[in-house]
Write a protein that holds these residues in place. Structure first.
Motif, PDB file in Angstrom:
ATOM      1  N   ASP A 120       0.825  -1.209   0.000  1.00 36.80           N
ATOM      2  CA  ASP A 120       0.000   0.000   0.000  1.00 36.80           C
ATOM      3  C   ASP A 120       0.858   1.258   0.000  1.00 36.80           C
ATOM      4  N   ASN A 121       2.030   1.152   0.606  1.00 41.98           N
ATOM      5  CA  ASN A 121       2.917   2.298   0.738  1.00 41.98           C
ATOM      6  C   ASN A 121       3.643   2.569  -0.583  1.00 41.98           C
ATOM      7  N   GLU A 122       3.579   3.820  -1.049  1.00 43.23           N
ATOM      8  CA  GLU A 122       4.208   4.198  -2.309  1.00 43.23           C
ATOM      9  C   GLU A 122       5.721   4.005  -2.264  1.00 43.23           C
ATOM     10  N   LYS A 123       6.328   4.296  -1.103  1.00 48.62           N
ATOM     11  CA  LYS A 123       7.778   4.129  -0.971  1.00 48.62           C
ATOM     12  C   LYS A 123       8.176   2.666  -1.105  1.00 48.62           C
ATOM     13  N   GLN A 124       7.341   1.769  -0.586  1.00 42.16           N
ATOM     14  CA  GLN A 124       7.632   0.340  -0.686  1.00 42.16           C
ATOM     15  C   GLN A 124       7.547  -0.140  -2.136  1.00 42.16           C
ATOM     16  N   ILE A 125       6.597   0.409  -2.869  1.00 42.88           N
ATOM     17  CA  ILE A 125       6.460   0.063  -4.286  1.00 42.88           C
ATOM     18  C   ILE A 125       7.702   0.509  -5.055  1.00 42.88           C
ATOM     19  N   ILE A 126       8.138   1.734  -4.792  1.00 40.22           N
ATOM     20  CA  ILE A 126       9.340   2.258  -5.450  1.00 40.22           C
ATOM     21  C   ILE A 126      10.555   1.413  -5.082  1.00 40.22           C
ATOM     22  N   ALA A 127      10.644   0.995  -3.809  1.00 42.10           N
ATOM     23  CA  ALA A 127      11.770   0.173  -3.353  1.00 42.10           C
ATOM     24  C   ALA A 127      11.783  -1.173  -4.086  1.00 42.10           C
ATOM     25  N   LEU A 128      10.602  -1.758  -4.313  1.00 44.52           N
ATOM     26  CA  LEU A 128      10.524  -3.023  -5.043  1.00 44.52           C
ATOM     27  C   LEU A 128      11.016  -2.865  -6.477  1.00 44.52           C
ATOM     28  N   LEU A 129      10.590  -1.791  -7.117  1.00 47.58           N
ATOM     29  CA  LEU A 129      11.021  -1.539  -8.495  1.00 47.58           C
ATOM     30  C   LEU A 129      12.528  -1.320  -8.566  1.00 47.58           C
ATOM     31  N   GLN A 130      13.078  -0.588  -7.602  1.00 43.74           N
ATOM     32  CA  GLN A 130      14.524  -0.361  -7.566  1.00 43.74           C
ATOM     33  C   GLN A 130      15.270  -1.665  -7.340  1.00 43.74           C
ATOM     34  N   LEU A 131      14.730  -2.533  -6.474  1.00 51.37           N
ATOM     35  CA  LEU A 131      15.344  -3.832  -6.220  1.00 51.37           C
ATOM     36  C   LEU A 131      15.412  -4.657  -7.498  1.00 51.37           C
ATOM     37  N   ILE A 132      14.291  -4.719  -8.218  1.00 47.50           N
ATOM     38  CA  ILE A 132      14.242  -5.508  -9.447  1.00 47.50           C
ATOM     39  C   ILE A 132      15.197  -4.947 -10.499  1.00 47.50           C
ATOM     40  N   LYS A 133      15.255  -3.626 -10.612  1.00 44.14           N
ATOM     41  CA  LYS A 133      16.174  -3.013 -11.582  1.00 44.14           C
ATOM     42  C   LYS A 133      17.624  -3.338 -11.243  1.00 44.14           C
ATOM     43  N   LYS A 134      17.986  -3.273  -9.953  1.00 44.16           N
ATOM     44  CA  LYS A 134      19.357  -3.599  -9.533  1.00 44.16           C
ATOM     45  C   LYS A 134      19.685  -5.054  -9.835  1.00 44.16           C
ATOM     46  N   LEU A 135      18.728  -5.944  -9.559  1.00 42.78           N
ATOM     47  CA  LEU A 135      18.950  -7.363  -9.821  1.00 42.78           C
ATOM     48  C   LEU A 135      19.177  -7.619 -11.311  1.00 42.78           C
ATOM     49  N   ARG A 136      18.438  -6.927 -12.150  1.00 44.37           N
ATOM     50  CA  ARG A 136      18.601  -7.113 -13.598  1.00 44.37           C
ATOM     51  C   ARG A 136      19.954  -6.593 -14.070  1.00 44.37           C
ATOM     52  N   VAL A 137      20.399  -5.491 -13.476  1.00 42.75           N
ATOM     53  CA  VAL A 137      21.729  -4.944 -13.820  1.00 42.75           C
ATOM     54  C   VAL A 137      22.823  -5.920 -13.407  1.00 42.75           C
ATOM     55  N   VAL A 138      22.705  -6.473 -12.188  1.00 40.58           N
ATOM     56  CA  VAL A 138      23.698  -7.437 -11.692  1.00 40.58           C
ATOM     57  C   VAL A 138      23.711  -8.686 -12.584  1.00 40.58           C
ATOM     58  N   LEU A 139      22.530  -9.187 -12.943  1.00 44.20           N
ATOM     59  CA  LEU A 139      22.444 -10.359 -13.808  1.00 44.20           C
ATOM     60  C   LEU A 139      23.146 -10.120 -15.142  1.00 44.20           C
ATOM     61  N   LYS A 140      22.897  -8.957 -15.728  1.00 41.19           N
ATOM     62  CA  LYS A 140      23.510  -8.626 -17.011  1.00 41.19           C
ATOM     63  C   LYS A 140      25.027  -8.529 -16.873  1.00 41.19           C
ATOM     64  N   SER A 141      25.486  -7.927 -15.780  1.00 37.84           N
ATOM     65  CA  SER A 141      26.918  -7.797 -15.533  1.00 37.84           C
ATOM     66  C   SER A 141      27.582  -9.166 -15.384  1.00 37.84           C
ATOM     67  N   GLU A 142      26.945 -10.053 -14.622  1.00 41.12           N
ATOM     68  CA  GLU A 142      27.502 -11.388 -14.422  1.00 41.12           C
ATOM     69  C   GLU A 142      27.480 -12.205 -15.708  1.00 41.12           C
ATOM     70  N   LEU A 143      26.464 -11.986 -16.541  1.00 39.52           N
ATOM     71  CA  LEU A 143      26.419 -12.660 -17.844  1.00 39.52           C
ATOM     72  C   LEU A 143      27.595 -12.217 -18.709  1.00 39.52           C
ATOM     73  N   ASN A 144      27.844 -10.912 -18.722  1.00 31.29           N
ATOM     74  CA  ASN A 144      28.947 -10.375 -19.527  1.00 31.29           C
ATOM     75  C   ASN A 144      30.310 -10.884 -19.053  1.00 31.29           C
ATOM     76  N   LYS A 145      30.403 -11.197 -17.763  1.00 28.11           N
ATOM     77  CA  LYS A 145      31.662 -11.726 -17.206  1.00 28.11           C
ATOM     78  C   LYS A 145      31.790 -13.234 -17.428  1.00 28.11           C
ATOM     79  N   GLY A 146      30.725 -13.852 -17.956  1.00 27.01           N
ATOM     80  CA  GLY A 146      30.744 -15.290 -18.151  1.00 27.01           C
ATOM     81  C   GLY A 146      30.465 -16.074 -16.885  1.00 27.01           C
ATOM     82  N   MET A 147      29.882 -15.415 -15.878  1.00 29.71           N
ATOM     83  CA  MET A 147      29.624 -16.053 -14.588  1.00 29.71           C
ATOM     84  C   MET A 147      28.219 -16.646 -14.499  1.00 29.71           C
ATOM     85  N   VAL A 148      27.378 -16.386 -15.502  1.00 32.12           N
ATOM     86  CA  VAL A 148      25.999 -16.891 -15.502  1.00 32.12           C
ATOM     87  C   VAL A 148      25.720 -17.575 -16.834  1.00 32.12           C
ATOM     88  N   ASP A 149      25.113 -18.735 -16.754  1.00 37.80           N
ATOM     89  CA  ASP A 149      24.726 -19.453 -17.969  1.00 37.80           C
ATOM     90  C   ASP A 149      23.668 -18.637 -18.719  1.00 37.80           C
TER      91      ASP A 149
END
Length: 256
Positions: A120-149
């Motif tokens: 219900d809290n707008e800040k919590q919604i924004i925090a979730l979106l930021q979390l997902i964006k960070k996770l996607r950036v990390v995944l892409k970075s690890e893929l580029n390093k050859g650390m993720v299938d």
């Protein structure tokens, strides 16, 4: 004799210059080492935060494994940079134990249910979106390093993209519903239109997207009918007012 003194002074100057150059080189190397250590520590700290926040979304065990492995890689790099550090060696051992525990947990647990309640809290919604964006950036970075299938990357990135879309759409629809219930029809229509446009622009057309498109289209149709009805009523009122005004203007004047 003078020549010998001059020669000694010249040699002394050369020694001073060489010593200064060596000291500056050592300082530069030390600064570079500290910068590299700080970078790896920042990676570990970021992973710690991401791992803790994974509990807020229906995350796959693969994500935890990727983050733990990333932390261990960073710790090993710190150990290579500073092999004399007992604290760093202990951290490597700790992170290896965590990674092994995460592997065991991944084998005994499946993915979490993807259905979750929007905060219900707008800040919590924004925090979730930021979390997902960070996770996607990390995944892409690890893929580029050859650390993720690549297959695991594709699967996890699609899951995160789907969650990101759901959070955005549910948030917009929720705002639209609130505006509509408060009789702010114009604002409601803007929220619904933005949600519909987001769904239409998304490259993946899932069952969820089709369902929401139909639902939002129906809401927009209701609003359109309501606005047309309101406009027709307004036109009737204006026409009646103009008719009354003309009657007043052309009615027989009273004699006093």
């Amino acid at each position: 004799m003078v020549a010998i003194i001059i020669g000694l002074i010249f040699i002394l100057i050369i020694i001073v210059v060489v010593v200064n150059a060596i000291q500056q080189q050592k300082q530069k190397q030390e600064q570079e080492k500290r910068a590299k250590l700080a970078k790896q520590k920042a990676i570990i700290d970021e992973n710690e935060e991401l791992i803790v926040n994974l509990s807020n979304i229906p995350a796959s065990p693969n994500l935890a494994l990727i983050l733990h492995r990333r932390s261990l890689t960073a710790a090993k790099e710190m150990k290579n940079l500073s092999p004399e550090s007992k604290a760093t060696s202990a951290r490597v051992d700790e992170l290896e134990a965590r990674l092994n525990a995460a592997k065991d947990a991944a084998q005994s647990a499946g993915s979490r249910d993807e259905q979750f309640l929007l905060p219900d809290n707008e800040k919590q919604i924004i925090a979730l979106l930021q979390l997902i964006k960070k996770l996607r950036v990390v995944l892409k970075s690890e893929l580029n390093k050859g650390m993720v299938d690549p297959q695991i990357f594709s699967m996890e990135d699609k899951r995160l993209d789907s969650m990101q879309l759901k959070i955005n759409i549910e948030s917009l629809v929720k705002r639209g519903n609130q505006a509509y219930n408060n009789e702010m029809v114009g604002s409601a229509r803007q929220y619904y239109e933005k949600a519909l446009q987001t769904l239409n622009d998304h490259p993946v057309q899932s069952e969820y997207a089709s369902q929401k498109q139909a639902e939002i289209t129906e809401k927009l149709s209701e609003i359109s009918s309501q606005l047309k009805s309101a406009n027709a009523e307004d036109r009737k009122k204006r026409a009646k007012a103009e008719e009354d005004e003309l009657d007043m203007l052309f009615q027989p004047k009273k004699k006093w």
